[in-house]
Motif scaffolding. Structure first.
Motif, PDB file in Angstrom:
ATOM      1  N   UNK A 124      19.977  -1.508  21.075  1.00 45.30           N
ATOM      2  CA  UNK A 124      20.723  -0.330  20.640  1.00 45.30           C
ATOM      3  C   UNK A 124      20.197   0.947  21.281  1.00 45.30           C
ATOM      4  N   UNK A 125      18.887   1.053  21.431  1.00 50.85           N
ATOM      5  CA  UNK A 125      18.298   2.266  22.011  1.00 50.85           C
ATOM      6  C   UNK A 125      18.765   2.520  23.440  1.00 50.85           C
ATOM      7  N   UNK A 126      19.167   1.472  24.114  1.00 52.87           N
ATOM      8  CA  UNK A 126      19.642   1.623  25.488  1.00 52.87           C
ATOM      9  C   UNK A 126      21.088   2.112  25.552  1.00 52.87           C
ATOM     10  N   UNK A 127      21.772   2.106  24.418  1.00 54.42           N
ATOM     11  CA  UNK A 127      23.213   2.365  24.436  1.00 54.42           C
ATOM     12  C   UNK A 127      23.679   3.455  23.473  1.00 54.42           C
ATOM     13  N   UNK A 128      22.938   3.669  22.383  1.00 53.57           N
ATOM     14  CA  UNK A 128      23.376   4.594  21.343  1.00 53.57           C
ATOM     15  C   UNK A 128      22.210   5.433  20.838  1.00 53.57           C
ATOM     16  N   UNK A 129      22.539   6.541  20.214  1.00 50.64           N
ATOM     17  CA  UNK A 129      21.544   7.283  19.443  1.00 50.64           C
ATOM     18  C   UNK A 129      21.303   6.505  18.150  1.00 50.64           C
ATOM     19  N   UNK A 130      20.050   6.335  17.776  1.00 47.74           N
ATOM     20  CA  UNK A 130      19.711   5.519  16.611  1.00 47.74           C
ATOM     21  C   UNK A 130      18.987   6.371  15.570  1.00 47.74           C
ATOM     22  N   UNK A 131      19.453   6.274  14.320  1.00 49.99           N
ATOM     23  CA  UNK A 131      18.815   7.012  13.237  1.00 49.99           C
ATOM     24  C   UNK A 131      18.773   6.191  11.965  1.00 49.99           C
ATOM     25  N   UNK A 132      18.184   6.760  10.933  1.00 45.34           N
ATOM     26  CA  UNK A 132      18.150   6.088   9.631  1.00 45.34           C
ATOM     27  C   UNK A 132      18.382   7.096   8.522  1.00 45.34           C
ATOM     28  N   UNK A 133      19.006   6.617   7.462  1.00 46.01           N
ATOM     29  CA  UNK A 133      19.211   7.399   6.236  1.00 46.01           C
ATOM     30  C   UNK A 133      18.879   6.471   5.089  1.00 46.01           C
ATOM     31  N   UNK A 134      17.923   6.857   4.254  1.00 44.36           N
ATOM     32  CA  UNK A 134      17.461   5.958   3.203  1.00 44.36           C
ATOM     33  C   UNK A 134      17.256   6.684   1.887  1.00 44.36           C
ATOM     34  N   UNK A 135      17.559   5.981   0.797  1.00 44.09           N
ATOM     35  CA  UNK A 135      17.215   6.474  -0.535  1.00 44.09           C
ATOM     36  C   UNK A 135      15.823   6.014  -0.953  1.00 44.09           C
ATOM     37  N   UNK A 136      15.210   5.143  -0.160  1.00 42.53           N
ATOM     38  CA  UNK A 136      13.929   4.558  -0.531  1.00 42.53           C
ATOM     39  C   UNK A 136      12.746   5.365  -0.030  1.00 42.53           C
ATOM     40  N   UNK A 137      11.571   4.760  -0.158  1.00 40.71           N
ATOM     41  CA  UNK A 137      10.330   5.448   0.180  1.00 40.71           C
ATOM     42  C   UNK A 137       9.614   4.832   1.380  1.00 40.71           C
ATOM     43  N   UNK A 138      10.333   4.104   2.202  1.00 41.78           N
ATOM     44  CA  UNK A 138       9.711   3.506   3.372  1.00 41.78           C
ATOM     45  C   UNK A 138       9.227   4.593   4.329  1.00 41.78           C
ATOM     46  N   UNK A 139       8.051   4.391   4.893  1.00 43.52           N
ATOM     47  CA  UNK A 139       7.479   5.312   5.877  1.00 43.52           C
ATOM     48  C   UNK A 139       7.473   4.600   7.228  1.00 43.52           C
ATOM     49  N   UNK A 140       8.387   4.994   8.116  1.00 46.22           N
ATOM     50  CA  UNK A 140       8.528   4.306   9.398  1.00 46.22           C
ATOM     51  C   UNK A 140       7.296   4.452  10.286  1.00 46.22           C
ATOM     52  N   UNK A 141       6.540   5.529  10.112  1.00 45.53           N
ATOM     53  CA  UNK A 141       5.306   5.679  10.877  1.00 45.53           C
ATOM     54  C   UNK A 141       4.282   4.637  10.453  1.00 45.53           C
ATOM     55  N   UNK A 142       4.112   4.464   9.144  1.00 46.89           N
ATOM     56  CA  UNK A 142       3.168   3.461   8.644  1.00 46.89           C
ATOM     57  C   UNK A 142       3.628   2.058   9.020  1.00 46.89           C
ATOM     58  N   UNK A 143       4.916   1.825   8.893  1.00 43.69           N
ATOM     59  CA  UNK A 143       5.476   0.502   9.192  1.00 43.69           C
ATOM     60  C   UNK A 143       5.380   0.193  10.684  1.00 43.69           C
ATOM     61  N   UNK A 144       5.442   1.227  11.522  1.00 42.09           N
ATOM     62  CA  UNK A 144       5.323   1.040  12.961  1.00 42.09           C
ATOM     63  C   UNK A 144       6.652   0.957  13.681  1.00 42.09           C
ATOM     64  N   UNK A 145       7.694   1.503  13.082  1.00 42.03           N
ATOM     65  CA  UNK A 145       9.022   1.441  13.696  1.00 42.03           C
ATOM     66  C   UNK A 145       9.576   2.823  14.049  1.00 42.03           C
ATOM     67  N   UNK A 146       8.822   3.865  13.815  1.00 38.31           N
ATOM     68  CA  UNK A 146       9.350   5.226  13.990  1.00 38.31           C
ATOM     69  C   UNK A 146       9.857   5.467  15.403  1.00 38.31           C
ATOM     70  N   UNK A 147       9.245   4.827  16.394  1.00 39.02           N
ATOM     71  CA  UNK A 147       9.624   5.072  17.784  1.00 39.02           C
ATOM     72  C   UNK A 147      11.026   4.580  18.103  1.00 39.02           C
ATOM     73  N   UNK A 148      11.597   3.769  17.231  1.00 39.42           N
ATOM     74  CA  UNK A 148      12.937   3.235  17.479  1.00 39.42           C
ATOM     75  C   UNK A 148      14.043   4.175  16.990  1.00 39.42           C
ATOM     76  N   UNK A 149      13.673   5.241  16.282  1.00 42.03           N
ATOM     77  CA  UNK A 149      14.661   6.100  15.645  1.00 42.03           C
ATOM     78  C   UNK A 149      14.521   7.534  16.130  1.00 42.03           C
ATOM     79  N   UNK A 150      15.644   8.086  16.573  1.00 46.72           N
ATOM     80  CA  UNK A 150      15.647   9.482  17.014  1.00 46.72           C
ATOM     81  C   UNK A 150      15.498  10.421  15.821  1.00 46.72           C
ATOM     82  N   UNK A 151      16.142  10.080  14.706  1.00 50.90           N
ATOM     83  CA  UNK A 151      16.004  10.876  13.474  1.00 50.90           C
ATOM     84  C   UNK A 151      15.925   9.924  12.283  1.00 50.90           C
ATOM     85  N   UNK A 152      15.237  10.361  11.240  1.00 54.25           N
ATOM     86  CA  UNK A 152      15.164   9.597   9.991  1.00 54.25           C
ATOM     87  C   UNK A 152      15.245  10.579   8.829  1.00 54.25           C
TER      88      UNK A 152
END
Length: 241
Positions: A124-152
């Motif tokens: 997806x990163x090669x073709x689209x802008x990728x973001x996330x919208x969540x009601x939860x408390x996940x921390x993408x930096x701690x999880x190690x996925x933040x680099x995959x998302x332009x905005x969260x």
């Protein structure tokens, strides 16, 4: 995979994701985190642990959410409120609550993405802008996925939770696209699919369990996908339009 709505004319420029139960299973992670939290309370706030079980504290939070549904966008505050009540009832020092929550959050972010997620995000990163919208408390930096998302965007920080259209529109604005140029992917028919469609976005129901709940709910996702392979196949069709 099934497609329930007619394809729009405009190919998508962006895709935004829900996190919990869309990119990884969350129930076993929360269950494990609650056990670790209760063990921590046994050591550091024993009167709370003795007076309140994991289940009783869970029921307490459900009652609070039913009374104040707006708190769905700030679940850590729901947990904090539950601990405040328990600490007060047990006569424990409330100054320990922040440490208890830090202990819980560290465990809560020990998630394991579904096997198809990392390859899918790379595609997806090669073709689209990728973001996330969540009601939860996940921390993408701690999880190690933040680099995959332009905005969260987290509802707790934004101040408005899904399914309110405002948070979906904010995600589109942050990515610099119009709602009709964006796709939202989530596992919840109400918070994710209905919310995104009400904001003018295409909405994909990530239905990993093979449920037909959308029929009873009267919701028509733009597509229903069981995994990322089906999602990417559907997106290829959208991008070719």
């Amino acid at each position: 995979m099934s497609v329930t709505n007619k394809k729009p004319i405009v190919p998508p420029k962006a895709i935004l994701f829900d996190l919990d139960d869309t990119l990884w299973p969350i129930a076993p992670v929360i269950a494990a985190a609650e056990v670790l939290l209760h063990d921590w309370l046994t050591t550091h706030a024993p009167r709370v642990a003795q007076q309140f079980s994991i289940e009783s504290m869970r029921q307490q939070r459900l009652v609070l959410l039913e009374a104040q549904p707006h708190l769905h966008g700030n679940l850590i505050e729901v947990r904090r409120a539950g601990l405040r009540s328990a600490f007060a009832a047990a006569g424990e020092d409330p100054a320990l609550i922040d440490a208890a929550l830090r202990h819980f959050m560290a465990a809560r972010n020990q998630v394991t993405p579904y096997d198809d997620v990392l390859p899918g995000l790379a595609w997806l990163q090669q073709r689209l802008l990728v973001g996330s919208i969540s009601n939860g408390n996940a921390d993408l930096d701690i999880i190690g996925l933040a680099q995959h998302f332009k905005i969260s965007i987290a509802a707790a920080d934004f101040g408005v939770a899904k399914p309110d259209a405002t948070i979906f529109l904010a995600g589109c604005e942050a990515l610099g696209v119009a709602p009709h140029e964006a796709v939202y992917v989530g596992d919840d028919l109400y918070f994710d699919v209905t919310g995104a469609q009400n904001a003018g976005m295409r909405a994909v129901w990530m239905n990993r369990r093979g449920s037909d709940a959308h029929l009873a709910a009267g919701v028509q996702p733009d597509a229903i996908c069981a995994n990322f392979d089906e999602l990417l196949l559907w997106l290829q069709g959208q991008l070719e339009d």
